[in-house]
Design an enzyme around this catalytic site. Structure first.
Site, PDB file in Angstrom:
ATOM      1  CG  HIS A  99       4.630  78.960 114.082  1.00  0.00           C
ATOM      2  ND1 HIS A  99       5.343  79.502 115.114  1.00  0.00           N
ATOM      3  CD2 HIS A  99       4.159  77.773 114.542  1.00  0.00           C
ATOM      4  CE1 HIS A  99       5.308  78.676 116.154  1.00  0.00           C
ATOM      5  NE2 HIS A  99       4.591  77.629 115.825  1.00  0.00           N
ATOM      6  CG  ASP A 153       6.347  82.683 114.992  1.00  0.00           C
ATOM      7  OD1 ASP A 153       5.199  82.736 114.499  1.00  0.00           O
ATOM      8  OD2 ASP A 153       6.831  81.646 115.489  1.00  0.00           O
ATOM      9  CB  SER A 248       3.624  76.556 118.642  1.00  0.00           C
ATOM     10  OG  SER A 248       4.857  76.070 118.227  1.00  0.00           O
TER      11      SER A 248
END
Ligand SMILES: *[C@@H]1O[C@H](CO)[C@@H](O)[C@H](O)[C@H]1NC(C)=O
Length: 333
Positions: A99, A153, A248
């Protein structure tokens, strides 16, 4: 000067809007509408051709020392704005989250848009003398990354020129086994330090997290069946320690190995909602194939593009946010 004020006001308004959006989407643990899909970090993915805003930061962390996380990489825009973390798995490849490297429609970023920073604790413009910067030559998002569920992901960015190994910059081994429940792991990141703070932290922070049993994490008191296969949960159940926006893509270090990649959460640092990580041990086959890939960027299998459901005006607004954030980040250095 007028230009500056204009930009600053746009930034203020947009940052404010981001906060608002976050709060509007906020729901308490009991009141969450599970039919609407899994709760997760809000990621502000308003990029079109590689210009990126920053996504979800360490909660309850402490400053790390230079060299403590030798594989820690900051993924940045070409202009130098931090937006995600990554981990060096060999001197040429950075493991991150899918992502982090695709647009909100699932299109993989242009490698020209991404810069990699290693061997520095600071993401500010003037860092330490040891800082190493590289541009990307290839971007690999897992071809089965699902933007709805966040399954698979995981992604890899290849540097155009290899990093130079030093005492404070080193690749770390990947884990080939899923870490066991309750084991202590470490995460480092430049993300925000509370849910409502939208600016990344300038100095790398560290936090110790425990692996949380999947039975609990995927259970009714927590994520309620919305943890995709191939993931693991880590955090503290009291919510005192967690990852957040801007972390992230960062690597969860367990027993000196990269065992997880920061994927998503439900808010940050909330009781009973640990962070969700990709379980690296389940992707070693794919990662291995990426490391030896020899084609061009166009030859890389990519995840499907998601048809746009957002209105064009929202999209233009989103681009303004991105540009304002990037300018703001540059100005504030
Ligand atoms: C979480 O629960 C859902 C629904 O029962 C299941 O499909 C999924 O495989 C579970 N995730 C994990 C990682 O076990």
């Amino acid at each position: 000067m007028k230009f500056l004020i204009l930009i600053l006001s746009i930034t203020y308004v947009t940052c404010h809007n981001i906060e608002r959006r976050y709060v509007d989407n906020d729901v308490d643990e009991e009141g969450y509408d599970w039919e609407a899909g899994p709760p997760r970090y809000e990621h502000f993915h308003y990029a079109e051709n590689g210009e990126i805003d920053f996504a979800p930061r360490i909660i309850g962390g402490t400053p790390s020392w230079h060299g403590e996380f030798p594989a820690k990489i900051s993924l940045q825009t070409r202009a130098g704005a931090h937006f995600c973390g990554g981990a060096l798995i060999d001197l040429r490849h950075v493991l991150t989250a899918a992502h982090c490297i695709v647009t909100e429609f699932g299109a993989v970023f242009d490698p020209n848009a991404i810069r990699l920073m290693g061997d520095d604790l600071s993401i500010q413009r003037w860092g330490s003398g040891s800082r190493q910067l590289r541009f990307a030559s290839h971007i690999f998002a897992h071809p089965s990354f699902d933007m709805r569920t966040y399954q698979n992901d995981i992604g890899v960015v290849r540097a155009s020129v290899i990093f130079i190994q030093t005492t404070t910059l080193q690749a770390m081994p990947r884990s080939f086994t899923t870490p066991v429940d309750n084991v202590n792991c470490n995460l480092a990141g430049w993300g925000v330090t509370s849910e409502t703070n939208t600016r990344p932290h300038p100095i790398l922070l560290r936090v110790e997290l425990q692996i949380i049993a999947m039975n609990f994490c995927n259970g009714t008191q927590s994520f309620h069946g919305s943890i995709p296969d191939g993931s693991l949960c880590a955090g503290s159940l009291d919510g005192s320690r967690d990852a957040c926006f801007g972390d992230s893509g960062g690597g969860l270090m367990c027993n000196g190995q990269i065992a997880g990649v920061v994927s998503f959460g439900f808010g940050c640092g909330r009781r009973n909602f640990p962070g969700v990580y990709v379980d690296v041990s389940q992707y070693n086959g794919w990662i291995g194939s990426v490391l030896i890939f020899q084609g061009t960027q166009d030859d890389i299998p990519r995840p499907p593009i998601v048809p746009s459901s957002s209105s064009p005006s929202m999209f233009i607004f989103a681009k303004v946010i991105t540009i304002a954030l990037i300018i703001f980040t540059s100005l504030s250095h």
